[in-house]
Motif scaffolding. Structure first.
Motif, PDB file in Angstrom:
ATOM      1  N   TYR A  13       1.684 -71.917  44.011  1.00  0.00           N
ATOM      2  CA  TYR A  13       1.139 -70.516  44.047  1.00  0.00           C
ATOM      3  C   TYR A  13       0.412 -70.599  45.385  1.00  0.00           C
ATOM      4  O   TYR A  13       0.181 -71.424  45.998  1.00  0.00           O
ATOM      5  N   PHE A  14       0.345 -69.351  46.092  1.00  0.00           N
ATOM      6  CA  PHE A  14      -0.176 -69.012  47.305  1.00  0.00           C
ATOM      7  C   PHE A  14      -1.588 -68.524  47.366  1.00  0.00           C
ATOM      8  O   PHE A  14      -1.736 -67.636  46.460  1.00  0.00           O
ATOM      9  N   THR A  15      -2.380 -69.059  48.347  1.00  0.00           N
ATOM     10  CA  THR A  15      -3.705 -68.247  48.104  1.00  0.00           C
ATOM     11  C   THR A  15      -4.442 -68.354  49.241  1.00  0.00           C
ATOM     12  O   THR A  15      -3.915 -69.095  50.262  1.00  0.00           O
ATOM     13  N   ASP A  16      -5.254 -67.617  49.668  1.00  0.00           N
ATOM     14  CA  ASP A  16      -6.162 -67.637  50.839  1.00  0.00           C
ATOM     15  C   ASP A  16      -7.450 -68.315  50.738  1.00  0.00           C
ATOM     16  O   ASP A  16      -8.242 -68.535  51.758  1.00  0.00           O
ATOM     17  N   ASP A  17      -7.518 -69.024  49.334  1.00  0.00           N
ATOM     18  CA  ASP A  17      -8.860 -69.858  49.247  1.00  0.00           C
ATOM     19  C   ASP A  17      -8.493 -71.064  50.300  1.00  0.00           C
ATOM     20  O   ASP A  17      -7.676 -71.823  50.537  1.00  0.00           O
ATOM     21  N   ALA A  18      -9.928 -71.630  50.333  1.00  0.00           N
ATOM     22  CA  ALA A  18     -10.134 -73.035  51.176  1.00  0.00           C
ATOM     23  C   ALA A  18      -9.237 -74.238  50.552  1.00  0.00           C
ATOM     24  O   ALA A  18      -9.221 -74.227  49.266  1.00  0.00           O
ATOM     25  N   SER A  67     -10.175 -76.856  50.516  1.00  0.00           N
ATOM     26  CA  SER A  67     -11.114 -77.764  49.954  1.00  0.00           C
ATOM     27  C   SER A  67     -11.527 -77.537  48.488  1.00  0.00           C
ATOM     28  O   SER A  67     -12.100 -78.200  47.896  1.00  0.00           O
ATOM     29  N   ASP A  68     -10.942 -76.177  48.012  1.00  0.00           N
ATOM     30  CA  ASP A  68     -11.148 -75.864  46.513  1.00  0.00           C
ATOM     31  C   ASP A  68     -10.254 -76.894  45.724  1.00  0.00           C
ATOM     32  O   ASP A  68     -10.264 -76.769  44.353  1.00  0.00           O
ATOM     33  N   ALA A  69      -9.260 -77.710  46.074  1.00  0.00           N
ATOM     34  CA  ALA A  69      -8.488 -78.534  45.276  1.00  0.00           C
ATOM     35  C   ALA A  69      -8.945 -79.164  44.401  1.00  0.00           C
ATOM     36  O   ALA A  69      -8.451 -79.306  43.264  1.00  0.00           O
ATOM     37  N   ILE A  70     -10.266 -79.834  44.669  1.00  0.00           N
ATOM     38  CA  ILE A  70     -11.015 -80.547  43.349  1.00  0.00           C
ATOM     39  C   ILE A  70     -11.536 -79.470  42.349  1.00  0.00           C
ATOM     40  O   ILE A  70     -11.256 -79.936  41.075  1.00  0.00           O
ATOM     41  N   SER A  71     -11.729 -78.374  42.546  1.00  0.00           N
ATOM     42  CA  SER A  71     -12.018 -77.416  41.653  1.00  0.00           C
ATOM     43  C   SER A  71     -10.633 -76.928  40.817  1.00  0.00           C
ATOM     44  O   SER A  71     -10.733 -76.935  39.518  1.00  0.00           O
ATOM     45  N   VAL A  72      -9.630 -77.068  41.527  1.00  0.00           N
ATOM     46  CA  VAL A  72      -8.312 -76.627  40.943  1.00  0.00           C
ATOM     47  C   VAL A  72      -7.890 -77.718  39.891  1.00  0.00           C
ATOM     48  O   VAL A  72      -7.600 -77.645  38.758  1.00  0.00           O
ATOM     49  N   THR A  73      -8.077 -79.039  40.217  1.00  0.00           N
ATOM     50  CA  THR A  73      -7.839 -80.188  39.394  1.00  0.00           C
ATOM     51  C   THR A  73      -8.665 -80.177  38.238  1.00  0.00           C
ATOM     52  O   THR A  73      -8.275 -80.622  37.021  1.00  0.00           O
ATOM     53  N   SER A  74     -10.034 -79.849  38.388  1.00  0.00           N
ATOM     54  CA  SER A  74     -10.938 -79.987  37.145  1.00  0.00           C
ATOM     55  C   SER A  74     -10.582 -78.845  36.190  1.00  0.00           C
ATOM     56  O   SER A  74     -10.549 -78.901  35.199  1.00  0.00           O
ATOM     57  N   ILE A  82       3.596 -75.208  25.526  1.00  0.00           N
ATOM     58  CA  ILE A  82       2.673 -76.125  26.283  1.00  0.00           C
ATOM     59  C   ILE A  82       2.863 -75.508  27.887  1.00  0.00           C
ATOM     60  O   ILE A  82       1.991 -75.436  28.623  1.00  0.00           O
ATOM     61  N   ILE A  83       4.096 -75.723  28.414  1.00  0.00           N
ATOM     62  CA  ILE A  83       4.312 -75.377  29.724  1.00  0.00           C
ATOM     63  C   ILE A  83       3.731 -73.880  30.200  1.00  0.00           C
ATOM     64  O   ILE A  83       3.246 -73.933  30.951  1.00  0.00           O
ATOM     65  N   LEU A  84       4.162 -72.977  29.043  1.00  0.00           N
ATOM     66  CA  LEU A  84       3.708 -71.682  29.472  1.00  0.00           C
ATOM     67  C   LEU A  84       2.313 -71.457  29.495  1.00  0.00           C
ATOM     68  O   LEU A  84       1.747 -70.758  30.232  1.00  0.00           O
ATOM     69  N   SER A  85       1.852 -72.195  28.465  1.00  0.00           N
ATOM     70  CA  SER A  85       0.293 -71.900  28.433  1.00  0.00           C
ATOM     71  C   SER A  85      -0.459 -72.654  29.661  1.00  0.00           C
ATOM     72  O   SER A  85      -1.393 -72.122  30.198  1.00  0.00           O
ATOM     73  N   ILE A  86      -0.082 -73.841  30.151  1.00  0.00           N
ATOM     74  CA  ILE A  86      -0.744 -74.418  31.184  1.00  0.00           C
ATOM     75  C   ILE A  86      -0.422 -73.353  32.388  1.00  0.00           C
ATOM     76  O   ILE A  86      -1.189 -73.169  33.250  1.00  0.00           O
ATOM     77  N   ALA A  87       0.783 -72.961  32.675  1.00  0.00           N
ATOM     78  CA  ALA A  87       1.171 -72.053  33.654  1.00  0.00           C
ATOM     79  C   ALA A  87       0.250 -70.746  33.756  1.00  0.00           C
ATOM     80  O   ALA A  87      -0.378 -70.386  34.842  1.00  0.00           O
ATOM     81  N   ASN A  88       0.297 -70.219  32.648  1.00  0.00           N
ATOM     82  CA  ASN A  88      -0.675 -69.179  32.458  1.00  0.00           C
ATOM     83  C   ASN A  88      -2.089 -69.238  32.907  1.00  0.00           C
ATOM     84  O   ASN A  88      -2.482 -68.493  33.630  1.00  0.00           O
ATOM     85  N   GLY A  89      -2.591 -70.385  32.467  1.00  0.00           N
ATOM     86  CA  GLY A  89      -4.054 -70.763  32.745  1.00  0.00           C
ATOM     87  C   GLY A  89      -4.378 -71.085  34.157  1.00  0.00           C
ATOM     88  O   GLY A  89      -5.367 -70.782  34.625  1.00  0.00           O
ATOM     89  N   LEU A  90      -3.434 -71.702  34.770  1.00  0.00           N
ATOM     90  CA  LEU A  90      -3.620 -71.956  36.184  1.00  0.00           C
ATOM     91  C   LEU A  90      -3.453 -70.694  37.028  1.00  0.00           C
ATOM     92  O   LEU A  90      -4.141 -70.653  37.886  1.00  0.00           O
ATOM     93  N   LEU A  91      -2.641 -69.762  36.728  1.00  0.00           N
ATOM     94  CA  LEU A  91      -2.451 -68.622  37.136  1.00  0.00           C
ATOM     95  C   LEU A  91      -3.577 -67.670  37.429  1.00  0.00           C
ATOM     96  O   LEU A  91      -4.092 -67.110  38.169  1.00  0.00           O
ATOM     97  N   GLU A  92      -4.245 -67.754  35.944  1.00  0.00           N
ATOM     98  CA  GLU A  92      -5.430 -67.044  35.863  1.00  0.00           C
ATOM     99  C   GLU A  92      -6.562 -67.550  36.456  1.00  0.00           C
ATOM    100  O   GLU A  92      -7.303 -66.888  37.139  1.00  0.00           O
ATOM    101  N   HIS A  93      -6.851 -69.031  36.724  1.00  0.00           N
ATOM    102  CA  HIS A  93      -7.628 -69.531  37.313  1.00  0.00           C
ATOM    103  C   HIS A  93      -7.534 -69.195  38.956  1.00  0.00           C
ATOM    104  O   HIS A  93      -8.432 -69.001  39.711  1.00  0.00           O
ATOM    105  N   SER A  94      -6.146 -69.178  39.419  1.00  0.00           N
ATOM    106  CA  SER A  94      -6.015 -68.912  40.739  1.00  0.00           C
ATOM    107  C   SER A  94      -6.515 -67.747  41.300  1.00  0.00           C
ATOM    108  O   SER A  94      -6.464 -67.504  42.517  1.00  0.00           O
ATOM    109  N   LYS A  95      -6.817 -66.681  40.411  1.00  0.00           N
ATOM    110  CA  LYS A  95      -7.279 -65.459  40.891  1.00  0.00           C
ATOM    111  C   LYS A  95      -8.661 -65.544  41.290  1.00  0.00           C
ATOM    112  O   LYS A  95      -9.324 -64.683  41.789  1.00  0.00           O
ATOM    113  N   ASN A  96      -9.667 -66.556  40.763  1.00  0.00           N
ATOM    114  CA  ASN A  96     -10.885 -66.651  41.368  1.00  0.00           C
ATOM    115  C   ASN A  96     -11.077 -68.194  41.266  1.00  0.00           C
ATOM    116  O   ASN A  96     -11.577 -68.555  40.259  1.00  0.00           O
ATOM    117  N   CYS A  97     -10.696 -68.919  42.395  1.00  0.00           N
ATOM    118  CA  CYS A  97     -10.951 -70.425  42.321  1.00  0.00           C
ATOM    119  C   CYS A  97     -12.459 -70.908  42.411  1.00  0.00           C
ATOM    120  O   CYS A  97     -12.745 -71.803  42.252  1.00  0.00           O
TER     121      CYS A  97
END
Length: 243
Positions: free
Chosen positions: A64-69, A71-78, A162-177
């Protein structure tokens, strides 16, 4: 999920590599999910390989594409660790634990790994989140026995869930990293709190210490033997082994 494009492969080198190549050449910033039945060059953190046999795992990457820094990658991993652990639990009913920073364990060993990468594309950043989950019989090569585990045989319906649950969860998190509300659950699932660990960087031991917890930004807090105070370790700096 009308705003998500899905690209499926029978066999591919690496879904993360495909996502990187796609991001570099596209002008369309719609999120893309890459899913493969098999990877010939699956990758893990710190350049390690990830065993990706046909019919023995879920191999997926969300771009996904984002304007977030970046450096937020560790937050995404967590966040991804919590999302993946919950998706597996909901599908198979077994409790999952998180080994800092990006591995998911059951009671027997590692069942999943996460590789979050980021690429600057000028005016926008591409976030690439790869997930590999072991499924099937759990018949691993000798070098992985006692280390790796499997969530077991799953149906095609469970795989898709499982695949869709993970994708949905990541997309939801991407709205506010910057949201850290998931960290309380990350801490509940953490398997290293209070454990004695040895820290490594580039293959060299940094010392032995006791894990004190996880910081709000996803760093591992460790009190090393012989040092006053604690270190907060970031992803990419060290690997951790339980003693």
């Amino acid at each position: 999920m009308n705003d998500l494009k899905i690209i499926e492969y029978d066999t591919v080198g690496s879904t993360n590599a495909e996502a990187k190549n796609y991001a570099a050449r596209t002008e369309d910033h719609t999120p893309v999910l890459f899913v493969a039945r098999e990877q010939s060059a699956g990758r893990g953190r710190l350049g390690r390989s990830f065993l990706s046999r046909r019919g023995q795992g879920i191999y997926m990457t969300l771009l996904y594409f984002t304007d977030d820094a970046l450096s937020d990658a560790i937050s995404v991993t967590s966040a991804a660790a919590v999302i993946v652990a919950n998706a597996i639990e909901n599908a198979v009913g077994a409790p999952m634990m998180i080994k800092w920073v990006n591995d998911i364990y059951d009671a027997r060993g590692k069942v999943a790994g996460i590789l979050a990468e980021s690429v600057s594309l000028g005016g926008v950043n591409a976030m690439i989140v790869g997930v590999g989950i072991n499924t099937g019989s759990g018949d691993f090569p000798e070098e992985l026995k006692g280390i790796a585990s499997s969530i077991g045989e799953i149906s095609e319906g469970q795989r898709k869930d499982i695949i869709l649950s993970i994708a949905n969860g990541l997309l939801e998190h991407s709205k506010n990293c910057t949201d850290r509300s998931f960290m309380s659950e990350y801490r509940r699932k953490s398997m290293l709190d209070g454990e004695t660990v040895e820290l490594f960087s580039a293959g060299e031991s940094l010392g032995i210490g006791v894990v004190q917890g996880v910081s709000d930004d996803g760093g591992l807090v460790v009190r090393l033997d012989g040092e006053d105070g604690c270190r907060v370790l970031r992803t990419g700096e060290v690997s951790v082994r339980k003693r």
